[in-house]
Design an enzyme around this catalytic site. Structure first.
Site, PDB file in Angstrom:
ATOM      1  N   LYS A 193      -3.125   5.887  -4.350  1.00 50.80           N
ATOM      2  CA  LYS A 193      -4.189   6.845  -4.064  1.00 50.80           C
ATOM      3  C   LYS A 193      -3.974   8.143  -4.829  1.00 50.80           C
ATOM      4  O   LYS A 193      -2.827   8.550  -5.049  1.00 50.80           O
ATOM      5  CB  LYS A 193      -4.230   7.126  -2.562  1.00 50.80           C
ATOM      6  CG  LYS A 193      -4.219   5.879  -1.687  1.00 50.80           C
ATOM      7  CD  LYS A 193      -4.099   6.216  -0.219  1.00 50.80           C
ATOM      8  CE  LYS A 193      -3.888   4.972   0.620  1.00 50.80           C
ATOM      9  NZ  LYS A 193      -2.498   4.488   0.588  1.00 50.80           N
ATOM     10  N   ASP A 242       0.840  -1.200   0.000  1.00 48.47           N
ATOM     11  CA  ASP A 242       0.000   0.000   0.000  1.00 48.47           C
ATOM     12  C   ASP A 242       0.872   1.246   0.000  1.00 48.47           C
ATOM     13  O   ASP A 242       1.776   1.383   0.825  1.00 48.47           O
ATOM     14  CB  ASP A 242      -0.898   0.003   1.236  1.00 48.47           C
ATOM     15  CG  ASP A 242      -1.772   1.238   1.314  1.00 48.47           C
ATOM     16  OD1 ASP A 242      -2.905   1.197   0.789  1.00 48.47           O
ATOM     17  OD2 ASP A 242      -1.322   2.248   1.868  1.00 48.47           O
ATOM     18  N   TYR A 271       3.144   9.889  -0.507  1.00 50.27           N
ATOM     19  CA  TYR A 271       4.261   9.368   0.278  1.00 50.27           C
ATOM     20  C   TYR A 271       5.617   9.563  -0.424  1.00 50.27           C
ATOM     21  O   TYR A 271       6.664   9.339   0.186  1.00 50.27           O
ATOM     22  CB  TYR A 271       4.060   7.878   0.572  1.00 50.27           C
ATOM     23  CG  TYR A 271       2.749   7.540   1.227  1.00 50.27           C
ATOM     24  CD1 TYR A 271       2.010   8.489   1.937  1.00 50.27           C
ATOM     25  CD2 TYR A 271       2.219   6.254   1.132  1.00 50.27           C
ATOM     26  CE1 TYR A 271       0.797   8.165   2.524  1.00 50.27           C
ATOM     27  CE2 TYR A 271       1.013   5.929   1.722  1.00 50.27           C
ATOM     28  CZ  TYR A 271       0.296   6.888   2.410  1.00 50.27           C
ATOM     29  OH  TYR A 271      -0.892   6.559   2.981  1.00 50.27           O
ATOM     30  N   HIS A 290      -7.750   9.520  -1.855  1.00 48.03           N
ATOM     31  CA  HIS A 290      -7.002   9.511  -0.586  1.00 48.03           C
ATOM     32  C   HIS A 290      -7.769  10.186   0.545  1.00 48.03           C
ATOM     33  O   HIS A 290      -7.820   9.685   1.675  1.00 48.03           O
ATOM     34  CB  HIS A 290      -5.639  10.196  -0.782  1.00 48.03           C
ATOM     35  CG  HIS A 290      -4.623   9.777   0.229  1.00 48.03           C
ATOM     36  ND1 HIS A 290      -3.269   9.883   0.037  1.00 48.03           N
ATOM     37  CD2 HIS A 290      -4.751   9.247   1.477  1.00 48.03           C
ATOM     38  CE1 HIS A 290      -2.629   9.440   1.094  1.00 48.03           C
ATOM     39  NE2 HIS A 290      -3.505   9.054   1.984  1.00 48.03           N
TER      40      HIS A 290
END
Length: 253
Positions: free
Chosen positions: A56, A22, A27, A89
């Site tokens: 996302k 994930d 990120y 997200h």
């Protein structure tokens, strides 16, 4: 975390047996994750279809015309042809642009006005195109989920809602609703919230030091495993993050 550690941790996790990975544009680590996946495919450890990869679309890309663009950008970073699951997200549209969290001169977030139903239609088109096998949401409550209509012509409804979920925030009402809608609830922060996050109180109790959890774990010597098992027994998918080889193995067990 050093980007080289991300690649090594993912490769180590695949070797241990993890198959669900994930991540998210937010990120800033998908190039390293993609490299790790491709290396493990190249050495014969896994095939692409063995990996279930989730990503996302960030809040600044919730305008319908930007949703597919965001997915195409992350696929180029990953150097993969599709993701298995693509999530909205957050249900909070932010001002489009390069900044991950656009803020005004007072340090306040700059929001955008976007109809999430239109965003969802764009998500559905990503699924229809084959760039995403399935689509879902993240950080949505029941009311926000119900704003997404089951309109004729849409190929799919949200198959997943990923939210913070652990024994201190068990999301029992949301879980009951998701099950009634045939939506998988996936738990992030399954081992408790990270107290380093700026929006959390520094006085929050530490989940893995909870006396009840510790008493149960004393029989098994694995408090983290008990917290993860708790989710699995409720029918919740549990996400656990670690860069420590021993903990990666323990979490998998």
């Amino acid at each position: 975390v050093a980007k080289s550690e991300v690649q090594e941790a993912v490769m180590r996790a695949i070797d241990v047996g993890y198959r669900h990975l994930d991540s998210a544009y937010l990120y800033l680590n998908e190039e390293e994750i993609g490299r790790a996946i491709r290396k493990k495919i190249a050495d014969g450890s896994v095939k692409r279809e063995d990996i279930f990869y989730t990503s996302k679309v960030r809040g600044t890309f919730l305008c319908p015309e930007l949703v597919r663009t965001s997915l195409e950008i992350l696929l180029r970073k990953l150097q993969l042809s599709y993701v298995d699951l693509y999530l909205i997200h957050i249900p909070v549209p932010l001002k489009p642009g390069e900044e991950l969290f656009p803020k005004d001169e007072h340090g306040e977030l700059i929001f955008d006005t976007v109809d999430l139903c239109a965003t969802w239609e764009a998500m559905d088109e990503c699924k229809d195109s084959g760039l995403a096998k399935s689509v879902g949401v993240s950080n949505f409550n029941r009311e926000q989920r119900e704003r997404i209509p089951d309109k004729p012509g849409l190929k799919g409804k949200p198959v997943c809602n990923q939210v913070e979920c652990h024994p201190y925030l068990n999301q029992s009402k949301l879980l009951e609703f998701c099950k009634s809608q045939d939506i998988v609830l996936t738990a992030y922060a399954a081992l408790g919230s990270n107290s380093g996050k700026e929006w959390l109180s520094k006085n929050n109790p530490v989940l893995l030091e909870d006396p009840v959890l510790s008493a149960i774990a004393a029989r098994h010597r694995r408090p983290a495993q008990v917290a993860l098992r708790y989710q699995l027994q409720r029918g919740v998918g549990a996400l656990a993050k670690s860069f420590n080889e021993e903990r990666i193995r323990e979490n998998f067990q």
